[in-house]
Design a protein around this motif. Structure first.
Motif, PDB file in Angstrom:
ATOM      1  N   GLN A   1      -7.501  -1.246  -5.262  1.00 40.41           N
ATOM      2  CA  GLN A   1      -7.683  -2.689  -5.332  1.00 40.41           C
ATOM      3  C   GLN A   1      -6.976  -3.399  -4.166  1.00 40.41           C
ATOM      4  OE1 GLN A   1      -9.740  -4.136  -7.343  1.00 40.41           O
ATOM      5  NE2 GLN A   1      -9.313  -6.215  -6.567  1.00 40.41           N
ATOM      6  N   LEU A   2      -5.792  -2.911  -3.799  1.00 48.46           N
ATOM      7  CA  LEU A   2      -5.077  -3.495  -2.659  1.00 48.46           C
ATOM      8  C   LEU A   2      -5.898  -3.373  -1.376  1.00 48.46           C
ATOM      9  CD1 LEU A   2      -1.407  -2.250  -3.235  1.00 48.46           C
ATOM     10  CD2 LEU A   2      -2.206  -4.621  -3.282  1.00 48.46           C
ATOM     11  N   ILE A   3      -6.558  -2.235  -1.219  1.00 44.02           N
ATOM     12  CA  ILE A   3      -7.388  -2.034  -0.024  1.00 44.02           C
ATOM     13  C   ILE A   3      -8.581  -2.988  -0.066  1.00 44.02           C
ATOM     14  CG2 ILE A   3      -8.752  -0.372   1.275  1.00 44.02           C
ATOM     15  CD1 ILE A   3      -5.784   0.263   1.266  1.00 44.02           C
ATOM     16  N   LYS A   4      -9.202  -3.092  -1.209  1.00 39.37           N
ATOM     17  CA  LYS A   4     -10.343  -4.006  -1.344  1.00 39.37           C
ATOM     18  C   LYS A   4      -9.935  -5.438  -1.050  1.00 39.37           C
ATOM     19  CE  LYS A   4     -13.404  -1.668  -4.655  1.00 39.37           C
ATOM     20  NZ  LYS A   4     -14.038  -1.795  -5.999  1.00 39.37           N
ATOM     21  N   GLU A   5      -8.815  -5.859  -1.633  1.00 38.70           N
ATOM     22  CA  GLU A   5      -8.358  -7.233  -1.448  1.00 38.70           C
ATOM     23  C   GLU A   5      -8.012  -7.518   0.011  1.00 38.70           C
ATOM     24  OE1 GLU A   5      -5.124  -7.586  -4.132  1.00 38.70           O
ATOM     25  OE2 GLU A   5      -6.393  -7.751  -5.929  1.00 38.70           O
ATOM     26  N   ASN A   6      -7.689  -6.481   0.744  1.00 42.11           N
ATOM     27  CA  ASN A   6      -7.392  -6.640   2.170  1.00 42.11           C
ATOM     28  C   ASN A   6      -8.635  -6.407   3.018  1.00 42.11           C
ATOM     29  OD1 ASN A   6      -5.433  -7.323   4.092  1.00 42.11           O
ATOM     30  ND2 ASN A   6      -4.997  -5.187   4.559  1.00 42.11           N
ATOM     31  N   ASN A   7      -9.797  -6.548   2.352  1.00 43.62           N
ATOM     32  CA  ASN A   7     -11.083  -6.399   3.038  1.00 43.62           C
ATOM     33  C   ASN A   7     -11.193  -5.055   3.749  1.00 43.62           C
ATOM     34  OD1 ASN A   7     -13.664  -7.234   3.715  1.00 43.62           O
ATOM     35  ND2 ASN A   7     -13.003  -8.255   5.598  1.00 43.62           N
TER      36      ASN A   7
ATOM     37  N   GLN B   1       0.830  -1.201   0.000  1.00 47.45           N
ATOM     38  CA  GLN B   1       0.000   0.000   0.000  1.00 47.45           C
ATOM     39  C   GLN B   1       0.868   1.256   0.000  1.00 47.45           C
ATOM     40  OE1 GLN B   1      -2.806  -0.269   3.250  1.00 47.45           O
ATOM     41  NE2 GLN B   1      -3.600  -2.257   2.563  1.00 47.45           N
ATOM     42  N   THR B   2       1.897   1.280   0.833  1.00 44.24           N
ATOM     43  CA  THR B   2       2.735   2.475   0.937  1.00 44.24           C
ATOM     44  C   THR B   2       3.462   2.770  -0.365  1.00 44.24           C
ATOM     45  OG1 THR B   2       2.994   2.255   3.320  1.00 44.24           O
ATOM     46  CG2 THR B   2       4.725   3.456   2.151  1.00 44.24           C
ATOM     47  N   ALA B   3       3.898   1.742  -1.081  1.00 46.50           N
ATOM     48  CA  ALA B   3       4.578   1.955  -2.362  1.00 46.50           C
ATOM     49  C   ALA B   3       3.685   2.668  -3.354  1.00 46.50           C
ATOM     50  CB  ALA B   3       5.032   0.608  -2.935  1.00 46.50           C
ATOM     51  N   HIS B   4       2.377   2.478  -3.263  1.00 48.39           N
ATOM     52  CA  HIS B   4       1.432   3.163  -4.149  1.00 48.39           C
ATOM     53  C   HIS B   4       1.046   4.545  -3.618  1.00 48.39           C
ATOM     54  CE1 HIS B   4       1.086  -1.009  -5.455  1.00 48.39           C
ATOM     55  NE2 HIS B   4       0.491  -0.582  -6.560  1.00 48.39           N
ATOM     56  N   ILE B   5       1.042   4.684  -2.319  1.00 49.09           N
ATOM     57  CA  ILE B   5       0.614   5.949  -1.705  1.00 49.09           C
ATOM     58  C   ILE B   5       1.596   7.077  -2.008  1.00 49.09           C
ATOM     59  CG2 ILE B   5       0.286   7.121   0.512  1.00 49.09           C
ATOM     60  CD1 ILE B   5      -0.683   4.336   1.577  1.00 49.09           C
ATOM     61  N   LEU B   6       2.887   6.830  -1.800  1.00 48.52           N
ATOM     62  CA  LEU B   6       3.873   7.913  -1.856  1.00 48.52           C
ATOM     63  C   LEU B   6       3.958   8.592  -3.219  1.00 48.52           C
ATOM     64  CD1 LEU B   6       6.758   6.529   0.391  1.00 48.52           C
ATOM     65  CD2 LEU B   6       4.855   8.028   1.007  1.00 48.52           C
ATOM     66  N   PRO B   7       4.019   7.871  -4.323  1.00 47.33           N
ATOM     67  CA  PRO B   7       4.072   8.590  -5.613  1.00 47.33           C
ATOM     68  C   PRO B   7       2.813   9.380  -5.910  1.00 47.33           C
ATOM     69  CG  PRO B   7       3.885   6.214  -5.965  1.00 47.33           C
ATOM     70  CD  PRO B   7       4.161   6.416  -4.516  1.00 47.33           C
ATOM     71  N   LEU B   8       1.677   8.966  -5.341  1.00 47.19           N
ATOM     72  CA  LEU B   8       0.439   9.718  -5.544  1.00 47.19           C
ATOM     73  C   LEU B   8       0.448  11.023  -4.766  1.00 47.19           C
ATOM     74  CD1 LEU B   8      -2.149   6.775  -5.346  1.00 47.19           C
ATOM     75  CD2 LEU B   8      -1.575   8.094  -7.386  1.00 47.19           C
TER      76      LEU B   8
ATOM     77  N   VAL C   1      -1.929   3.575 -10.877  1.00 43.44           N
ATOM     78  CA  VAL C   1      -1.423   3.389  -9.519  1.00 43.44           C
ATOM     79  C   VAL C   1      -2.532   3.629  -8.503  1.00 43.44           C
ATOM     80  CG1 VAL C   1       0.184   4.289  -7.787  1.00 43.44           C
ATOM     81  CG2 VAL C   1       0.961   3.891 -10.129  1.00 43.44           C
ATOM     82  N   ALA C   2      -3.372   4.643  -8.723  1.00 42.64           N
ATOM     83  CA  ALA C   2      -4.501   4.900  -7.822  1.00 42.64           C
ATOM     84  C   ALA C   2      -5.479   3.733  -7.832  1.00 42.64           C
ATOM     85  CB  ALA C   2      -5.199   6.194  -8.223  1.00 42.64           C
TER      86      ALA C   2
END
Length: 914
Positions: free
Chosen positions: A691-697, A665-672, A685-686
């Motif tokens: 999708q990562l958040i969804k997959e982690n319920n 999650q953090t790897a996607h957050i920082l460039p955004l 990336v967004a």
């Protein structure tokens, strides 16, 4: 009508003791007309309050300007130890003129080391062990012969001190002179004691404890970090009604002794033996009092008080008495607080009461101190039997909710509740921000954020207030500073701290992990990095001054810190073979992230991805700071560097199929959030983050670096509902998990207390650790919708993110440098009501997303000019307004069911100028 609402000098209503040669004036205005702007101002400074106009020192005249914050005094040179009076009047764009303001004052301190006549004094080592635990008491008898016109004390200590005049404590400040980088910057305080002194006999006394200067600090039990001697420096200036003056100073004529405080330290607590109290300072018993001796401590690092003082700010009454399974008597304060316990008791001579402090009970309900590590948090009081007393520790503070009481077995439960109160202690910052929503758990989370800030802002931004640490970790500070600046007026607090940061910055530009720096030898040896720095932690050197400029409009501080900011960038640039990547040295990375390997504190996001992202962020800040300061050569230089870093970041950390190389999650957050990507890459990336958040319920897995920006990255890129789902998630890991577990502050670990009641490791498990409270920034900016467009909220961005998921209302207000900003919204049946308030001398851009003109009714709630510019944009309506109150009513039946979609990200909002 146009009125002056408040008038301040360097953020204070009345500024006592400053060394600034050009203090700055600010004011706020109110008006009953919309779109009111200041057109002219006039400031006058005088040497007399009663004969103001006849004693004018400086007069700006009627000056055409909209500026109403941070206007510097530019008159004749200021004299030390002098009170100056000032007043202001203002004209607006409607031709209205205020009355002259009430007369305020500021007063200079000594202003230069050459004006110190006093000497540093310390107990004579022939009579006192300088490493002994009992604190030092100093005294000096005075004989006042004439009527006093004014009296000032200028004082500081090597240690922390209280001053007394005839046994009466002067002022209500605690832990003066505060904690600074003493070798470079050592604060002194000014006290006005005019009303306390008159003809007659007096004794001036002081108590000095070890404090941060020479007391125990860090889990390494380090002592004498700044020096081996407790010392006092004090200068009393008296002006008599007949015009004569007298100066009384610390010198070898003062006497020293010990008193009833046998031990007082931040980690250990305090031991107080009332049988040793000095009842009569006038009676000089030579068996107790010995001559003080002059010590060779410097003067050139002394600076007048910069920070808000530390004080008792609230009294808390315990809510229950608990008898634990182990048979302990425990008071429950109902709130994890920082401060001390005051006891009102009457016990026989020689009897002892002992208090132990803890944050939580264990799962069996017993008193738990494992997470304190070596900190004892113990307060011990021994009675002299002289009747009822009111006692609280003098030179220590504790972090606690629960207090174990030993030594009183005869009191009933109600008598126990009546005998003890909690005194909340923190830097006395004025409250500026308020937030509430329709969800009570979210409101409780917000309240926990406030308490976390209060408990950890004790002269420096500490990481935790209870265990054997309590240090100014730079990473925590930069993560939280924007939230902090919403909640409280933190400008003086962080101004002092970033000056210490600059002082502790090394000659090659590196920034230590903690400020003031007390860990260098340990950290460099432990991790083998003798540069002793890390990305995200060292970046406090750029992020904090820039945030202070943005939120308070403090360009002077930005200019002062600019070379320090540049030095950090140049240090990074010099690392490794590639000047556009930071891929060398030690880094904390996404500290404490849940995606870390077992038994590791280091998250799974590649540390060099984090480092390079922050490298870009700090470079962008320095470029923008250069633009503010009109340093065009640096603007070009750092713009080119930023472009190179962004290109290298994308080349190194984004694959050819537009995926981040790290699936965290953090790897996607920082460039955004750091604007390192745009266009299709940004959209991808967004979407992947969502999708990562969804997959982690709808659970987070971020640590110190990713968590502050997680919801911002989602809301800013069209996934506000996902951000809301994260906010409202109640199961572990989430912000609300700790709330449901009974937390009253923010935890260091998402599972500090697990669902089965067991604890995370004792090694590092604070229950008052403000970093994850950085979600507060998102609550203000996105849920409620208050943000800034121009520094100091000169231009405001109002954009409430209203979703039909989770929340039915939100409201926030902020006391900005220009006045009160408010935004509230409420969804009720088929109607959404939005109310906005903009202060005088500000402008605002109000964005109503996915709305067209025919769907909206605009009502101005204050009379006057109603020329509101409205523009249709890709995202909705943008209203460009001036000051005033505005109400919007939306019929939800005419609106899309999903107000926020990935196809219309908010970063595409068009910008307009009035």
């Amino acid at each position: 009508m146009l009125k002056l609402k408040t008038l301040t000098c360097e953020y204070r209503d009345f500024l006592l003791g400053t060394d600034l040669p050009h203090p700055r004036f600010s004011w706020k205005l109110t008006s009953d007309r919309n779109n009111t702007m200041q057109e002219f101002y006039q400031i006058q400074v005088s040497l007399s309050e009663k004969r103001f106009e006849n004693s004018l020192l400086w007069d700006t005249g009627k000056n055409k300007s909209e500026q109403s914050i941070h206007l510097p005094y530019t008159g004749p040179d200021l004299n030390p130890g002098t009170r100056y009076y000032y007043r202001v009047r203002v004209w607006d764009n409607y031709g209205c003129e205020t009355e002259w303001s009430n007369i305020h004052w500021f007063e200079t301190g000594l202003m230069s080391s050459k004006n110190w006549q006093a000497k540093w004094i310390t107990p004579d080592p022939n009579f006192f062990d300088l490493d002994s635990k009992p604190i030092t008491v100093f005294r000096k008898p005075l004989q006042i012969e004439k009527k006093v016109l004014s009296a000032r004390i200028y004082a500081t200590s090597a240690g922390i001190y209280d001053i007394y005049l005839n046994n009466q404590k002067i002022g209500d400040d605690l832990f003066a002179p505060g904690w600074s980088s003493y070798k470079h910057r050592h604060q002194y305080q000014t006290y006005d004691i005019t009303d306390m002194i008159s003809p007659g006999e007096f004794v001036i006394g002081a108590m000095v404890a070890d404090g941060w200067y020479k007391g125990e600090l860090t889990w390494l039990s380090k002592r004498n970090i700044y020096g081996k001697e407790r010392a006092l420096l004090l200068q009393l200036h008296i002006v008599f009604e007949d015009g004569t003056e007298e100066v009384i100073v610390t010198d070898s004529t003062w006497k020293a002794s010990t008193g009833p405080i046998l031990l007082s330290e931040f980690y250990a607590g305090e031991t107080y033996d009332a049988r040793l109290e000095i009842r009569d300072y006038h009676n000089e018993d030579n068996s107790v009092w010995k001559k003080a001796t002059i010590c060779d401590l410097p003067f050139n690092q002394l600076v007048a008080q910069e920070n808000w003082p530390t004080k008792v700010t609230e009294i808390i009454t315990p809510i229950a008495v608990i008898k634990t399974p182990n048979g302990e008597t425990v008071l429950d304060m109902g709130q994890n607080m920082v401060g001390r316990v005051r006891m009102d008791i009457n016990i026989p001579a020689g009897e002892k009461i002992v208090l132990y402090h803890a944050e939580v009970l264990d799962k069996e309900g017993n008193f738990y101190t494992g997470n304190l590590r070596k900190a004892k948090q113990k307060v011990e009081y021994i009675s002299n039997g002289n009747g009822p007393v009111s006692y609280a520790a003098h030179f220590t503070f504790q972090g606690f909710r629960y207090v174990k009481v030993e030594g009183i077995d005869t009191l009933s439960e109600q008598e126990l509740l009546n005998s003890f109160v909690g005194e909340v202690i923190h830097t006395n910052m004025p409250r500026t921000g308020y937030f509430e929503s329709s969800n009570e758990l979210v409101n409780k989370l917000y309240n926990n954020i406030l308490w976390g800030q209060r408990g950890n802002f004790i002269d420096v931004p500490t990481d935790c207030p209870q265990r054997d640490e309590r240090l100014g970790w730079t990473g925590d500070a930069q993560i939280f500073i924007r939230t902090a600046a919403y909640n409280y007026q933190v400008a003086p607090f962080f101004t002092k701290w970033v000056r210490d940061l600059k002082s502790d910055q090394t000659s090659n530009g590196t920034v230590p992990f903690v400020v003031p720096d007390v860990l260098e030898d340990y950290i460099s040896g432990m991790w083998g990095d003798y540069n002793y720095t890390s990305s995200a932690w060292g970046d406090a050197v750029t992020i904090c001054p820039w945030t202070l400029y943005r939120t308070f409009g403090d360009e002077r501080l930005l200019e002062e810190q600019y070379e320090s900011m540049k030095a950090w960038i140049e240090y990074i640039r010099a690392q490794g073979a590639n000047p556009y990547l930071w891929n060398t040295g030690f880094h904390f990375g996404d500290w404490l992230a849940l995606d870390a390997e077992e038994d590791s504190y280091f998250g799974a996001t590649p540390e060099h991805l984090v480092a390079t992202a922050y490298y870009a962020y700090s470079t962008r800040i320095v470029r923008d700071a250069a633009q503010v300061l009109h340093i065009e050569e640096d603007v070009r230089k750092y713009d080119q560097l930023l472009s190179g870093i962004i290109q290298e970041f994308e080349r190194t950390f984004i694959s050819t199929d537009v995926k981040m190389i790290a699936n965290t999650q953090t790897a996607h957050i920082l460039p955004l959030v750091f604007n390192l990507i745009d266009g299709k890459v940004r959209e991808q990336v967004a979407a992947d983050l969502n999708q990562l958040i969804k997959e982690n319920n709808y659970h987070l897995s971020t640590g110190f670096v990713g968590t502050p920006y997680l919801c911002i990255a989602l809301s800013e890129n069209g996934y506000h509902e996902t951000a809301l789902r994260l906010l409202l998630q109640e199961s572990y890991p989430s912000w609300l998990f700790s709330v449901i577990q009974g937390a009253t502050t923010i935890w260091e670990h998402w599972d500090g207390i697990k669902q089965d009641g067991s604890f995370w490791s004792d090694d590092m498990n604070s229950y008052n650790h403000y970093a994850y409270g950085a979600i507060g920034e998102w609550l203000y900016r996105y849920v409620a919708g208050i943000d800034l467009e121009e520094a100091g909220y000169r231009k405001i961005k109002i954009q409430p993110h209203i979703s039909d998921y989770g929340l039915s209302s939100a409201k926030a207000s902020l006391e900005s440098p220009y006045g009160t900003i408010l935004c509230s919204w409420e969804r009720k049946e088929a109607i959404i009501n939005i109310n906005v308030e903009i202060p005088v001398n500000s402008k605002a851009e109000i964005l109503l997303k996915d709305i067209s003109k025919d769907k909206l009714k605009v009502q101005t709630l204050t009379p006057g000019e109603e020329n509101i510019l409205v523009s249709d944009t890709l995202d909705g309506l943008v209203y460009l307004v001036g000051s005033g109150c505005y109400s919007f009513q939306l019929k939800t039946g005419d609106l899309p069911s999903n107000l926020y979609s990935a196809q219309t990200p908010t970063y595409l909002i068009h910008k307009y100028n009035l």
